[in-house]
Structure formats: structure tokens, C-alpha cells
Motif scaffolding. Structure first.
Motif, PDB file in Angstrom:
ATOM      1  N   PHE A 157      33.015 -39.526  21.792  1.00 44.73           N
ATOM      2  CA  PHE A 157      31.623 -39.910  22.046  1.00 44.73           C
ATOM      3  C   PHE A 157      30.967 -40.244  20.711  1.00 44.73           C
ATOM      4  CE2 PHE A 157      31.709 -35.201  22.013  1.00 44.73           C
ATOM      5  CZ  PHE A 157      30.856 -34.927  20.949  1.00 44.73           C
ATOM      6  N   GLY A 158      29.868 -40.993  20.781  1.00 52.78           N
ATOM      7  CA  GLY A 158      29.221 -41.501  19.574  1.00 52.78           C
ATOM      8  C   GLY A 158      28.090 -40.616  19.066  1.00 52.78           C
ATOM      9  N   ASN A 159      27.376 -41.155  18.070  1.00 55.44           N
ATOM     10  CA  ASN A 159      26.347 -40.380  17.372  1.00 55.44           C
ATOM     11  C   ASN A 159      25.148 -39.999  18.243  1.00 55.44           C
ATOM     12  OD1 ASN A 159      27.668 -40.202  14.909  1.00 55.44           O
ATOM     13  ND2 ASN A 159      26.939 -42.213  14.248  1.00 55.44           N
ATOM     14  N   GLN A 160      24.749 -40.909  19.159  1.00 57.81           N
ATOM     15  CA  GLN A 160      23.587 -40.603  20.001  1.00 57.81           C
ATOM     16  C   GLN A 160      23.856 -39.378  20.860  1.00 57.81           C
ATOM     17  OE1 GLN A 160      20.723 -42.374  19.911  1.00 57.81           O
ATOM     18  NE2 GLN A 160      21.118 -44.576  19.883  1.00 57.81           N
ATOM     19  N   ALA A 161      25.055 -39.340  21.464  1.00 53.16           N
ATOM     20  CA  ALA A 161      25.425 -38.184  22.292  1.00 53.16           C
ATOM     21  C   ALA A 161      25.570 -36.938  21.420  1.00 53.16           C
ATOM     22  CB  ALA A 161      26.718 -38.469  23.046  1.00 53.16           C
ATOM     23  N   LYS A 162      26.126 -37.125  20.215  1.00 54.35           N
ATOM     24  CA  LYS A 162      26.319 -35.985  19.311  1.00 54.35           C
ATOM     25  C   LYS A 162      24.981 -35.366  18.932  1.00 54.35           C
ATOM     26  CE  LYS A 162      28.555 -34.699  14.951  1.00 54.35           C
ATOM     27  NZ  LYS A 162      29.415 -35.164  13.846  1.00 54.35           N
ATOM     28  N   GLU A 163      24.003 -36.197  18.601  1.00 56.40           N
ATOM     29  CA  GLU A 163      22.677 -35.684  18.234  1.00 56.40           C
ATOM     30  C   GLU A 163      22.034 -34.947  19.402  1.00 56.40           C
ATOM     31  OE1 GLU A 163      20.372 -38.932  16.746  1.00 56.40           O
ATOM     32  OE2 GLU A 163      21.787 -39.358  15.111  1.00 56.40           O
ATOM     33  N   ALA A 164      22.158 -35.511  20.612  1.00 54.23           N
ATOM     34  CA  ALA A 164      21.568 -34.875  21.795  1.00 54.23           C
ATOM     35  C   ALA A 164      22.238 -33.532  22.078  1.00 54.23           C
ATOM     36  CB  ALA A 164      21.702 -35.807  23.006  1.00 54.23           C
ATOM     37  N   LEU A 165      23.547 -33.462  21.891  1.00 56.35           N
ATOM     38  CA  LEU A 165      24.277 -32.215  22.109  1.00 56.35           C
ATOM     39  C   LEU A 165      23.916 -31.154  21.063  1.00 56.35           C
ATOM     40  CD1 LEU A 165      27.728 -33.764  23.028  1.00 56.35           C
ATOM     41  CD2 LEU A 165      26.449 -32.182  24.494  1.00 56.35           C
ATOM     42  N   LEU A 166      23.815 -31.575  19.817  1.00 58.25           N
ATOM     43  CA  LEU A 166      23.431 -30.642  18.749  1.00 58.25           C
ATOM     44  C   LEU A 166      22.065 -30.027  19.022  1.00 58.25           C
ATOM     45  CD1 LEU A 166      24.644 -32.556  15.558  1.00 58.25           C
ATOM     46  CD2 LEU A 166      25.336 -30.226  16.230  1.00 58.25           C
ATOM     47  N   LEU A 167      21.119 -30.871  19.435  1.00 55.04           N
ATOM     48  CA  LEU A 167      19.775 -30.382  19.735  1.00 55.04           C
ATOM     49  C   LEU A 167      19.809 -29.408  20.912  1.00 55.04           C
ATOM     50  CD1 LEU A 167      16.770 -30.696  18.936  1.00 55.04           C
ATOM     51  CD2 LEU A 167      16.594 -32.458  20.703  1.00 55.04           C
ATOM     52  N   TYR A 168      20.590 -29.744  21.939  1.00 60.12           N
ATOM     53  CA  TYR A 168      20.710 -28.876  23.117  1.00 60.12           C
ATOM     54  C   TYR A 168      21.271 -27.505  22.725  1.00 60.12           C
ATOM     55  CZ  TYR A 168      22.860 -26.931  27.345  1.00 60.12           C
ATOM     56  OH  TYR A 168      23.261 -26.085  28.362  1.00 60.12           O
ATOM     57  N   LEU A 169      22.339 -27.510  21.938  1.00 57.96           N
ATOM     58  CA  LEU A 169      22.973 -26.249  21.551  1.00 57.96           C
ATOM     59  C   LEU A 169      22.079 -25.427  20.616  1.00 57.96           C
ATOM     60  CD1 LEU A 169      26.631 -27.509  21.018  1.00 57.96           C
ATOM     61  CD2 LEU A 169      25.795 -26.080  22.891  1.00 57.96           C
ATOM     62  N   LYS A 170      21.310 -26.123  19.798  1.00 56.43           N
ATOM     63  CA  LYS A 170      20.466 -25.438  18.811  1.00 56.43           C
ATOM     64  C   LYS A 170      19.181 -24.889  19.420  1.00 56.43           C
ATOM     65  CE  LYS A 170      18.156 -26.274  14.375  1.00 56.43           C
ATOM     66  NZ  LYS A 170      17.802 -27.302  13.355  1.00 56.43           N
ATOM     67  N   GLU A 171      18.566 -25.671  20.334  1.00 53.91           N
ATOM     68  CA  GLU A 171      17.206 -25.314  20.757  1.00 53.91           C
ATOM     69  C   GLU A 171      17.041 -24.995  22.247  1.00 53.91           C
ATOM     70  OE1 GLU A 171      14.203 -27.983  19.439  1.00 53.91           O
ATOM     71  OE2 GLU A 171      15.001 -28.155  17.403  1.00 53.91           O
ATOM     72  N   ALA A 172      18.039 -25.311  23.087  1.00 49.27           N
ATOM     73  CA  ALA A 172      17.803 -25.186  24.527  1.00 49.27           C
ATOM     74  C   ALA A 172      18.755 -24.255  25.260  1.00 49.27           C
ATOM     75  CB  ALA A 172      17.864 -26.580  25.173  1.00 49.27           C
ATOM     76  N   ARG A 173      20.047 -24.314  24.937  1.00 44.60           N
ATOM     77  CA  ARG A 173      21.028 -23.609  25.771  1.00 44.60           C
ATOM     78  C   ARG A 173      20.787 -22.097  25.811  1.00 44.60           C
ATOM     79  NH1 ARG A 173      26.063 -21.186  25.479  1.00 44.60           N
ATOM     80  NH2 ARG A 173      27.322 -21.453  27.384  1.00 44.60           N
ATOM     81  N   ASP A 174      20.526 -21.483  24.660  1.00 43.55           N
ATOM     82  CA  ASP A 174      20.316 -20.031  24.624  1.00 43.55           C
ATOM     83  C   ASP A 174      19.120 -19.618  25.466  1.00 43.55           C
ATOM     84  OD1 ASP A 174      22.504 -19.607  23.068  1.00 43.55           O
ATOM     85  OD2 ASP A 174      21.405 -19.365  21.187  1.00 43.55           O
ATOM     86  N   ILE A 175      18.108 -20.461  25.508  1.00 46.03           N
ATOM     87  CA  ILE A 175      16.922 -20.156  26.322  1.00 46.03           C
ATOM     88  C   ILE A 175      17.279 -20.247  27.802  1.00 46.03           C
ATOM     89  CG2 ILE A 175      14.586 -20.930  26.946  1.00 46.03           C
ATOM     90  CD1 ILE A 175      14.316 -21.944  24.035  1.00 46.03           C
ATOM     91  N   LEU A 176      18.057 -21.274  28.172  1.00 48.47           N
ATOM     92  CA  LEU A 176      18.411 -21.482  29.576  1.00 48.47           C
ATOM     93  C   LEU A 176      19.369 -20.418  30.115  1.00 48.47           C
ATOM     94  CD1 LEU A 176      18.839 -25.379  29.588  1.00 48.47           C
ATOM     95  CD2 LEU A 176      17.018 -24.073  30.697  1.00 48.47           C
ATOM     96  N   ILE A 177      20.313 -19.952  29.297  1.00 44.70           N
ATOM     97  CA  ILE A 177      21.285 -18.976  29.819  1.00 44.70           C
ATOM     98  C   ILE A 177      20.688 -17.577  29.954  1.00 44.70           C
ATOM     99  CG2 ILE A 177      23.293 -20.255  28.952  1.00 44.70           C
ATOM    100  CD1 ILE A 177      23.565 -18.212  26.727  1.00 44.70           C
ATOM    101  N   LYS A 178      19.501 -17.379  29.392  1.00 50.07           N
ATOM    102  CA  LYS A 178      18.740 -16.141  29.582  1.00 50.07           C
ATOM    103  C   LYS A 178      19.546 -14.875  29.251  1.00 50.07           C
ATOM    104  CE  LYS A 178      16.170 -18.334  33.350  1.00 50.07           C
ATOM    105  NZ  LYS A 178      15.048 -18.780  32.566  1.00 50.07           N
ATOM    106  N   GLY A 179      20.321 -14.941  28.176  1.00 54.27           N
ATOM    107  CA  GLY A 179      21.051 -13.765  27.722  1.00 54.27           C
ATOM    108  C   GLY A 179      22.339 -13.461  28.455  1.00 54.27           C
ATOM    109  N   THR A 180      22.681 -14.281  29.474  1.00 55.74           N
ATOM    110  CA  THR A 180      23.937 -14.041  30.195  1.00 55.74           C
ATOM    111  C   THR A 180      25.119 -14.561  29.374  1.00 55.74           C
ATOM    112  OG1 THR A 180      23.752 -16.170  31.356  1.00 55.74           O
ATOM    113  CG2 THR A 180      22.823 -14.231  32.451  1.00 55.74           C
TER     114      THR A 180
END
Length: 294
Positions: free
Chosen positions: A178-201
């Protein structure tokens, strides 16, 4: 026949390692055959004849079942009889001569490159959900994977440093870049969103819903419909539309069919060939509109 169907489904699961969807589909189709045969007074597999199977196919066609559906039923019946012969449940394979109806391949619905850009720009970066949605859409279009593969991805299937994902099915796995656009979106998701969404599980699933559980196909279907409407896209798109668009745009830009086949996970090149035909149709349309001596 109920016992034989049950054993066949167990065989699919344990030996063939088929997906749950495939098992449910085969079971449903064979139960339909069972009901039809019961009405004809046939309840034992050994009493089923080639004539009774042909009568069943005729029944499906008379009841306006689509050719693709009839073909699926025939595939289920053939697999079932192959299993029963192998296990000595019947002495001969009476399904051997069943012929699937000819299916005309429909051109898949695809988006223009402009429509794809508009769609991918819809999710914002203000909430964890929007950040996740952008990452999912970007990755889907960047790789052309199936929605079932997207929602099944694990953290360990993602290699951000080299920019590829691993997709697995029952028999093989494939690496897709995958290219840079997808990479940037994934990095942001892992850095700022996923931990909030999984709610500690504790979960290895890459993309989760707002309850911290794996995203469902239905959930993603609603998501893509929402953003398509927001982008003003009038085409009736489905999650599969981005997969088709990925392949068609690659072929249009000069990618060779075998590379696209490998990325898409097609077992047969003819499944990939349709995207070349789309390109040809588009070229003819442009020619007819623009050539001064058309």
C-alpha cells in the motif's frame, strides 16, 4: 438425507477448512434440495437419480432463480455427491452430468478516480471513529482486498515500515503493498484512535467498532453508504465497489493482469480479465465522444 448433510458440513469444516459462510451456504442449498426431494417421496440418498436432480434444477429455473444461484446449487450438489461416493454412502455419482447454466458476466460497478478521491476525503480527523473510517477506506482502495479480509486483519498482518499487509484464506496467503496515503491514515489511526476505541480490552483485531469489538460487514456497509451519500456519489455503491475500482484503475494505468490477479487473490485470470474489458469500453466511449471523424 439430514444425517448425510450434517456429516458433509463437518467434513467441509474439518478437512476442507472452508469458511463459515461457505458451510452455511452449502447447508442451506442442500436443505432446499432435501425439501424438494421429500415432496417427490425421496428421502434416502441412494434413491436419488440423475432424473430427480435434473427435475430439481428445472424447478429452480422455473421459479426464476438467477443463473448464478442455480450454478451455486449445482456446485453444492456436486460437492455433496462427491463426498458421499468417497465415504461409500452412495454407489455412484448421479450429479456427474449436471450442467451449470451459462452466466453472462456483468461489468462490475466502478467509481471514477475523482469519485474515489471525494469518497476518501469525507471522513474527518476530529474523532476516533472518523480517523478509523479514513484508515479503513484508504486501505481498502490501496490494496483492493475483500471487505471480509479488511475486517479480519490483525495487528500482526500489518507491516507499516515496509508498507504491506498479509491476507490469508484457508489455503494460502498473499502480501499486498500500500502507498503513503494509506500509511499516513493507518499511522494516525494507531496513534490517536485505536486505543480509545478498544476501551482497554485485549484484542489483536486491527479495526474495531465503537464498542471495541471487531467491525462487522454490515457495519462497514453502512459506513461506506454514509460517506458515499456525503460525497454526492449517486451510484449505488457497495463495499465491493472500491475493490473493483482499485483493480480497474490499476489496469487503466498500465498494470499487468497477472500482478493485479495476485493482489486480488483471484484463482483464475478470467476473473481479472473483466477489468481490462472495462478499460476497453471506456476507451471506445471516449473515442466516440471526442474523435473528429467518428
Amino acid at each position: 438425507m439430514e444425517k448425510e448433510i450434517r456429516e458433509f458440513v463437518i467434513y467441509l469444516h474439518d478437512v476442507k477448512k472452508t469458511s463459515e459462510n461457505t458451510e452455511l451456504s452449502y447447508k442451506r442449498d442442500l436443505q432446499k434440495l432435501q425439501s424438494f426431494l421429500k415432496e417427490q417421496g425421496i428421502e434416502e440418498p441412494g434413491r436419488i437419480t440423475e432424473t430427480s436432480l435434473n427435475s430439481y434444477i428445472l424447478f429452480l429455473e422455473k421459479n426464476q432463480f438467477a443463473p448464478a444461484t442455480v450454478s451455486r446449487h449445482i456446485a453444492a450438489v456436486k460437492a455433496f455427491f462427491h463426498f458421499m461416493v468417497k465415504k461409500g454412502m452412495v454407489s455412484e455419482d448421479v450429479s456427474e452430468n449436471l450442467k451449470a447454466p451459462r452466466i453472462e458476466k456483468k461489468m462490475p460497478e466502478i467509481l471514477t478516480m475523482g469519485e474515489v478521491v471525494r469518497l476518501l476525503e469525507q471522513p474527518g480527523r476530529n474523532t476516533p471513529k472518523e480517523i478509523r473510517d479514513r484508515a479503513m477506506l484508504e486501505l481498502l482502495y490501496a490494496t483492493g482486498i475483500r471487505v471480509s479480509e479488511l475486517i479480519s486483519l490483525q495487528i500482526t498482518d500489518l507491516n507499516l515500515r515496509l508498507g504491506y499487509i498479509i491476507c490469508r484464506d484457508s489455503s494460502k496467503e498473499r502480501a499486498i503493498p500500500f502507498g503513503n496515503q494509506a500509511k499516513e491514515a493507518l499511522l494516525l489511526y494507531l496513534k490517536e484512535a485505536r486505543d480509545i476505541l478498544i476501551k482497554g480490552t485485549q484484542t489483536e483485531t486491527l479495526f474495531v467498532n465503537c464498542s471495541g469489538k471487531p467491525m462487522s460487514r454490515q457495519g462497514f456497509w453502512k459506513l461506506i453508504k454514509y460517506y458515499a451519500a456525503k460525497a454526492g456519489i449517486e451510484a449505488d455503491i457497495t463495499p465491493h465497489t472500491l475493490r473493483h475500482s482499485f483493480a480497474a484503475h490499476l489496469v487503466e494505468k498500465g498494470a499487468d493482469l497477472h500482478s493485479v490477479q495476485e493482489m486480488m487473490g483471484h484463482s483464475d485470470i478470467s476473473s481479472t480479465q473483466v477489468y481490462a474489458n472495462i478499460g476497453g469500453s471506456r476507451i471506445r466511449s471516449v473515442y466516440q465522444q471526442a474523435h473528429p471523424r467518428k
